[in-house]
Design a protein around this motif. Structure first.
Motif, PDB file in Angstrom:
ATOM      1  N   GLU A  37       0.855  -1.190   0.000  1.00 33.50           N
ATOM      2  CA  GLU A  37       0.000   0.000   0.000  1.00 33.50           C
ATOM      3  C   GLU A  37       0.891   1.240   0.000  1.00 33.50           C
ATOM      4  O   GLU A  37       1.790   1.355   0.821  1.00 33.50           O
ATOM      5  CB  GLU A  37      -0.904  -0.037   1.248  1.00 33.50           C
ATOM      6  N   ARG A  39       0.103   4.327   0.723  1.00 33.88           N
ATOM      7  CA  ARG A  39      -0.136   5.295   1.816  1.00 33.88           C
ATOM      8  C   ARG A  39       0.542   4.824   3.101  1.00 33.88           C
ATOM      9  O   ARG A  39       0.818   3.641   3.275  1.00 33.88           O
ATOM     10  CB  ARG A  39      -1.641   5.403   2.097  1.00 33.88           C
ATOM     11  N   GLY A  50     -21.642   3.164   3.112  1.00 38.51           N
ATOM     12  CA  GLY A  50     -22.843   2.321   3.058  1.00 38.51           C
ATOM     13  C   GLY A  50     -22.481   0.847   2.932  1.00 38.51           C
ATOM     14  O   GLY A  50     -21.696   0.474   2.066  1.00 38.51           O
ATOM     15  N   ASP A 308     -12.402  -0.627  -7.810  1.00 35.68           N
ATOM     16  CA  ASP A 308     -12.414   0.611  -8.606  1.00 35.68           C
ATOM     17  C   ASP A 308     -11.398   0.569  -9.736  1.00 35.68           C
ATOM     18  O   ASP A 308     -11.490   1.363 -10.672  1.00 35.68           O
ATOM     19  CB  ASP A 308     -12.100   1.818  -7.699  1.00 35.68           C
ATOM     20  N   MET A 321     -17.816   0.461  -2.875  1.00 34.10           N
ATOM     21  CA  MET A 321     -17.048  -0.341  -1.920  1.00 34.10           C
ATOM     22  C   MET A 321     -17.622  -1.768  -1.846  1.00 34.10           C
ATOM     23  O   MET A 321     -16.886  -2.750  -1.807  1.00 34.10           O
ATOM     24  CB  MET A 321     -17.094   0.304  -0.530  1.00 34.10           C
ATOM     25  N   ASN A 322     -18.943  -1.841  -1.847  1.00 35.59           N
ATOM     26  CA  ASN A 322     -19.578  -3.156  -1.744  1.00 35.59           C
ATOM     27  C   ASN A 322     -19.241  -4.029  -2.944  1.00 35.59           C
ATOM     28  O   ASN A 322     -18.827  -5.178  -2.794  1.00 35.59           O
ATOM     29  CB  ASN A 322     -21.101  -2.970  -1.638  1.00 35.59           C
TER      30      ASN A 322
HETATM   31  C1  LIG Z   1     -17.113  10.233  -1.027  1.00 35.60           C
HETATM   32  C2  LIG Z   1     -17.248   8.813  -1.368  1.00 35.60           C
HETATM   33  C3  LIG Z   1     -18.329   8.115  -0.836  1.00 35.60           C
HETATM   34  C4  LIG Z   1     -18.504   6.788  -1.146  1.00 35.60           C
HETATM   35  N1  LIG Z   1     -19.557   6.119  -0.594  1.00 35.60           N
HETATM   36  C5  LIG Z   1     -19.697   4.811  -0.839  1.00 35.60           C
HETATM   37  C6  LIG Z   1     -20.667   4.027  -0.138  1.00 35.60           C
HETATM   38  O1  LIG Z   1     -21.415   4.523   0.677  1.00 35.60           O
HETATM   39  N2  LIG Z   1     -20.740   2.700  -0.388  1.00 35.60           N
HETATM   40  C7  LIG Z   1     -19.911   2.126  -1.286  1.00 35.60           C
HETATM   41  O2  LIG Z   1     -20.043   0.916  -1.503  1.00 35.60           O
HETATM   42  N3  LIG Z   1     -18.958   2.824  -1.950  1.00 35.60           N
HETATM   43  C8  LIG Z   1     -18.829   4.137  -1.738  1.00 35.60           C
HETATM   44  N4  LIG Z   1     -17.822   4.829  -2.339  1.00 35.60           N
HETATM   45  C9  LIG Z   1     -16.936   4.166  -3.293  1.00 35.60           C
HETATM   46  C10 LIG Z   1     -15.819   3.433  -2.579  1.00 35.60           C
HETATM   47  O3  LIG Z   1     -15.096   4.273  -1.727  1.00 35.60           O
HETATM   48  C11 LIG Z   1     -14.886   2.816  -3.589  1.00 35.60           C
HETATM   49  O4  LIG Z   1     -15.646   2.162  -4.581  1.00 35.60           O
HETATM   50  C12 LIG Z   1     -13.967   1.812  -2.893  1.00 35.60           C
HETATM   51  O5  LIG Z   1     -13.117   2.467  -1.993  1.00 35.60           O
HETATM   52  C13 LIG Z   1     -13.152   1.053  -3.919  1.00 35.60           C
HETATM   53  O6  LIG Z   1     -12.321   0.178  -3.239  1.00 35.60           O
HETATM   54  P1  LIG Z   1     -10.957  -0.287  -3.890  1.00 35.60           P
HETATM   55  O7  LIG Z   1     -10.296  -1.083  -2.839  1.00 35.60           O
HETATM   56  O8  LIG Z   1     -11.218  -0.865  -5.210  1.00 35.60           O
HETATM   57  O9  LIG Z   1     -10.147   1.057  -4.180  1.00 35.60           O
HETATM   58  P2  LIG Z   1      -9.581   2.208  -3.131  1.00 35.60           P
HETATM   59  O10 LIG Z   1     -10.496   2.280  -1.999  1.00 35.60           O
HETATM   60  O11 LIG Z   1      -9.377   3.347  -3.993  1.00 35.60           O
HETATM   61  O12 LIG Z   1      -8.257   1.560  -2.663  1.00 35.60           O
HETATM   62  C14 LIG Z   1      -7.124   1.521  -3.486  1.00 35.60           C
HETATM   63  C15 LIG Z   1      -5.901   1.532  -2.592  1.00 35.60           C
HETATM   64  O13 LIG Z   1      -4.765   1.308  -3.400  1.00 35.60           O
HETATM   65  C16 LIG Z   1      -3.734   2.196  -3.015  1.00 35.60           C
HETATM   66  N5  LIG Z   1      -2.879   2.378  -4.184  1.00 35.60           N
HETATM   67  C17 LIG Z   1      -3.157   3.039  -5.326  1.00 35.60           C
HETATM   68  N6  LIG Z   1      -2.137   2.940  -6.197  1.00 35.60           N
HETATM   69  C18 LIG Z   1      -1.193   2.204  -5.581  1.00 35.60           C
HETATM   70  C19 LIG Z   1       0.079   1.759  -5.978  1.00 35.60           C
HETATM   71  N7  LIG Z   1       0.585   2.036  -7.188  1.00 35.60           N
HETATM   72  N8  LIG Z   1       0.803   1.020  -5.100  1.00 35.60           N
HETATM   73  C20 LIG Z   1       0.305   0.720  -3.872  1.00 35.60           C
HETATM   74  N9  LIG Z   1      -0.899   1.124  -3.448  1.00 35.60           N
HETATM   75  C21 LIG Z   1      -1.655   1.847  -4.298  1.00 35.60           C
HETATM   76  C22 LIG Z   1      -4.468   3.439  -2.583  1.00 35.60           C
HETATM   77  O14 LIG Z   1      -3.675   4.216  -1.713  1.00 35.60           O
HETATM   78  C23 LIG Z   1      -5.680   2.856  -1.890  1.00 35.60           C
HETATM   79  O15 LIG Z   1      -5.478   2.630  -0.529  1.00 35.60           O
HETATM   80  C24 LIG Z   1     -17.601   6.157  -2.021  1.00 35.60           C
HETATM   81  C25 LIG Z   1     -16.509   6.853  -2.541  1.00 35.60           C
HETATM   82  C26 LIG Z   1     -16.326   8.168  -2.223  1.00 35.60           C
HETATM   83  C27 LIG Z   1     -15.157   8.924  -2.778  1.00 35.60           C
END
Ligand SMILES: Cc1cc2nc3c(=O)[nH]c(=O)nc-3n(C[C@H](O)[C@H](O)[C@H](O)COP(=O)(O)OP(=O)(O)OC[C@H]3O[C@@H](n4cnc5c(N)ncnc54)[C@H](O)[C@@H]3O)c2cc1C
Length: 580
Positions: A37, A39, A50, A308, A321-322
């Motif tokens: 990660e 960060r 949610g 994402d 997120m879900n």
């Molecule tokens: C304001 C807001 C409200 C939301 N509300 C909801 C909700 O209520 N319910 C819901 O289901 N979804 C919600 N979402 C969407 C949800 O946050 C995302 O869909 C979810 O976080 C995606 O998860 P992920 O693990 O795929 O990606 P992320 O959460 O984006 O995680 C990716 C991780 O990878 C790390 N990373 C990136 N590039 C690199 C790299 N090159 N090397 C190492 N690490 C790296 C990042 O630092 C991060 O920690 C919301 C989003 C936002 C912005």
């Protein structure tokens, strides 16, 4: 200085919800994994909040449900408000939260950082799964000559650690869970396809004092001329507000003009004549709505994209997120099973065939929902229309709309032999039963733990009748042979409809009441119907056998006599010989 070199079974890039869910599977299945990660190790603020009922079922299967529900705010209902053409703001309806069908969980709210911390705590209990912060890959190459060797490490990455410098890592499999701007996706040369709108939203977590009557509810306020507002009561006295600053049909909005003050002013204006005083702002951000889908999800079934990194859309509907966690929930057990040489590597192709339709539907659902705010005009019939939209969204919002149809893992079953609610390709529903030995009541779904095992649920009928008991025991003996032939242990659950005093466990064959020299008898395999489970599942008096995959989706259904059918279903999945 020579670069440090190492190898690992699974390398996960990104410790967001999708990466952590994948790591959770590896933790449960004993697979050596590194999660990198970029960060630092800090609690994330903002982000998602949610949680869908289906995600709660996943959390429960990993033993995380109690920690989540101790911290979350359950969603209990919805309020719909409209600002009408003449400027009046009025409540058009207040709805109870629809009870999810055959699920004991409702939806709830909990900040993403807290959810991530709960998952991380469980992952950190196992030394073979390591989370490394301030670490990111700088190159990725796939050695295509080594793809057919299951023991090879064809994925070669350079990792940069903030403290210790460069490292060369060889991984058998890589999961790119690195979010919307995915570095992994770029290395694989996949394109994001889709469109960006001009709809601009602010999002903020606030502690407010307000005389708005439904400030404690999940509330949608539609003020078509001025923009939409959506808010939800959260944990720790916070309220999450989504505030529309620009509609899709308006001119481009200058992003640089967005400030905390502007957002609060807009919020106060959308709620007028009610007051809303902000006491504390934990976080704010803004986004322009866009809908994008990656044109690929895997390279050679060795590098996978989840979350994402595959799908981008608006956060408003609370799906991202879900669905991201559910991507990893689909992939994790398959990958772990292949690495443990329990499952045929060909199974990995079903990740994309099963999850791509879900990603496509996610984008469509989000577009559909945003029309509520973007294309509506004041017609005087908004409440009914809004309610219809909210209701149409429910299967997606609960996470139960998913229907996997890849024939590798989903056996088409004759309608005649298929129970109504238990459909191959759909998640096994909640059905309540009581333990035969202890009388304790539970949902069958709570017995489907995420350990990588397939679950076999036998609806055995009335076992007080000798022919039925004989049929049940014959199936049990055949199932034992299947276990022996495949060297696989199933999670065996039998549900009968017999009065508890009319049947004894001792009359059942070994597989239903096994004995272990160390732990003694296993009393957790036989359950009694609570007079409704057969009806709810649509299972006839003759009973049925339901094979549930490790991710709780039904794979196969059949009669107790159809052991050949069961074996035909399992054979290609367990066929590891030609790959070993
Ligand atoms: C304001 C807001 C409200 C939301 N509300 C909801 C909700 O209520 N319910 C819901 O289901 N979804 C919600 N979402 C969407 C949800 O946050 C995302 O869909 C979810 O976080 C995606 O998860 P992920 O693990 O795929 O990606 P992320 O959460 O984006 O995680 C990716 C991780 O990878 C790390 N990373 C990136 N590039 C690199 C790299 N090159 N090397 C190492 N690490 C790296 C990042 O630092 C991060 O920690 C919301 C989003 C936002 C912005």
């Amino acid at each position: 200085m020579t670069k440090k070199e190492s190898s690992v079974d699974v390398l996960i890039i990104g410790a967001g919800p999708a990466g952590l869910m994948a790591a959770m599977w590896m933790t449960k299945c004993g697979v050596t994994t590194r999660l990198v990660e970029q960060r630092p190790d800090q609690l994330r603020v903002g982000g998602a909040d949610g949680i869908h009922p289906r995600s709660m079922e996943m959390f429960e299967s990993f033993g995380l449900d109690q920690e989540i529900t101790q911290a979350w705010e359950p969603i209990t209902g919805w309020a719909l408000w409209c600002r009408y053409a003449e400027g009046t703001l009025a409540r058009s309806d207040r709805l109870d939260n629809p009870t999810p069908v055959r699920c004991r969980w409702g939806p709830g709210l909990l900040q993403q950082g807290i959810i991530e911390r709960i998952i991380k705590k469980h992952i950190s209990q196992q030394a073979f799964v390591r989370i490394e912060y301030q670490t990111a890959p700088s190159s990725l190459a796939i050695n295509e000559d080594a793809l057919n060797d299951p023991d090879s490490h064809p994925c070669v990455l350079s990792l940069h650690h903030e403290d210790v410098g460069e490292e060369l890592v060889r991984a058998k499999y890589v999961i790119g869970a690195d979010g919307a701007r995915s570095w992994t996706r770029k290395q694989l040369e996949f394109r994001m396809e889709g469109t960006r709108t001009r709809s601009v939203w602010a999002v903020t977590d606030l502690v407010v004092v307000s005389d708005f009557p439904d400030i404690q509810m999940c509330t949608t306020v539609n003020s078509y001329g001025e923009g939409g507002l959506f808010f939800l009561r959260r944990e720790r006295g916070l309220t999450r507000f989504y505030i529309q600053l620009n509609r899709a049909d308006e001119e481009e909005f200058p992003a640089a003009s967005i400030t905390q003050e502007l957002i609060i002013q807009k919020l106060q204006s959308l709620l007028r004549p009610y007051t809303c005083t902000v006491k504390y702002c934990e976080w704010w951000s803004s986004y322009t709505v866009a809908h994008y889908l990656s044109n690929g999800m895997t390279k050679h079934d060795r590098v996978f994209l989840v979350g994402d990194a595959v799908h981008n859309h608006s956060p408003l509907v609370g799906l991202g997120m879900n669905v991201s966690m559910q991507d990893s929930y689909n992939l994790g057990w398959k990958l772990a099973g292949v690495l443990q040489k329990k499952l045929n590597p060909a199974i990995l192709s079903t990740y994309e065939t099963e999850r791509r339709p879900v990603a496509e539907e996610l984008i469509e659902t989000d577009r559909f929902h945003l029309q509520l705010f973007d294309t509506a005009t004041v017609t005087g019939s908004e409440p009914a229309w809004m309610q219809e939209r909210e209701e149409a969204l429910q299967p997606s919002m609960q996470g139960f709309g998913v229907y996997y149809q890849d024939s590798f893992l989903t056996a088409a079953t004759d309608k005649e032999h298929r129970p109504d609610a238990v459909t191959p390709g759909k998640r096994f529903p909640q059905l309540n039963v009581s333990n035969h030995a202890t009388g304790k009541v539970c949902a069958i779904s709570s017995l489907l733990k995420s350990e990588g095992r397939f679950h076999i649920i036998i609806f055995a009928g009335d076992l007080s009748q000798a022919p039925e008991l004989n049929r049940f025991n014959t199936f049990g003996t055949a199932l034992e042979q299947v276990e022996n032939q495949t060297s696989r242990n199933f999670n065996v659950i039998a549900v009968h409809r017999t009065h508890k005093t009319a049947i004894e466990l001792a009359s059942m064959t070994n597989i239903f009441f096994p004995a272990d020299e160390r732990t003694g008898r296993d009393y957790n395999r036989v359950y009694c119907d609570m007079e409704t489970s057969y009806e709810e599942a649509g299972i006839s008096e003759r009973g049925a056998v339901v094979l549930v995959r490790p991710d709780q989706y039904v794979g196969w259904c059949g009669e107790l006599e159809d052991v050949p059918g069961l074996t035909r279903y399992l054979q290609p999945i367990f066929d590891v010989k030609k790959h070993a």
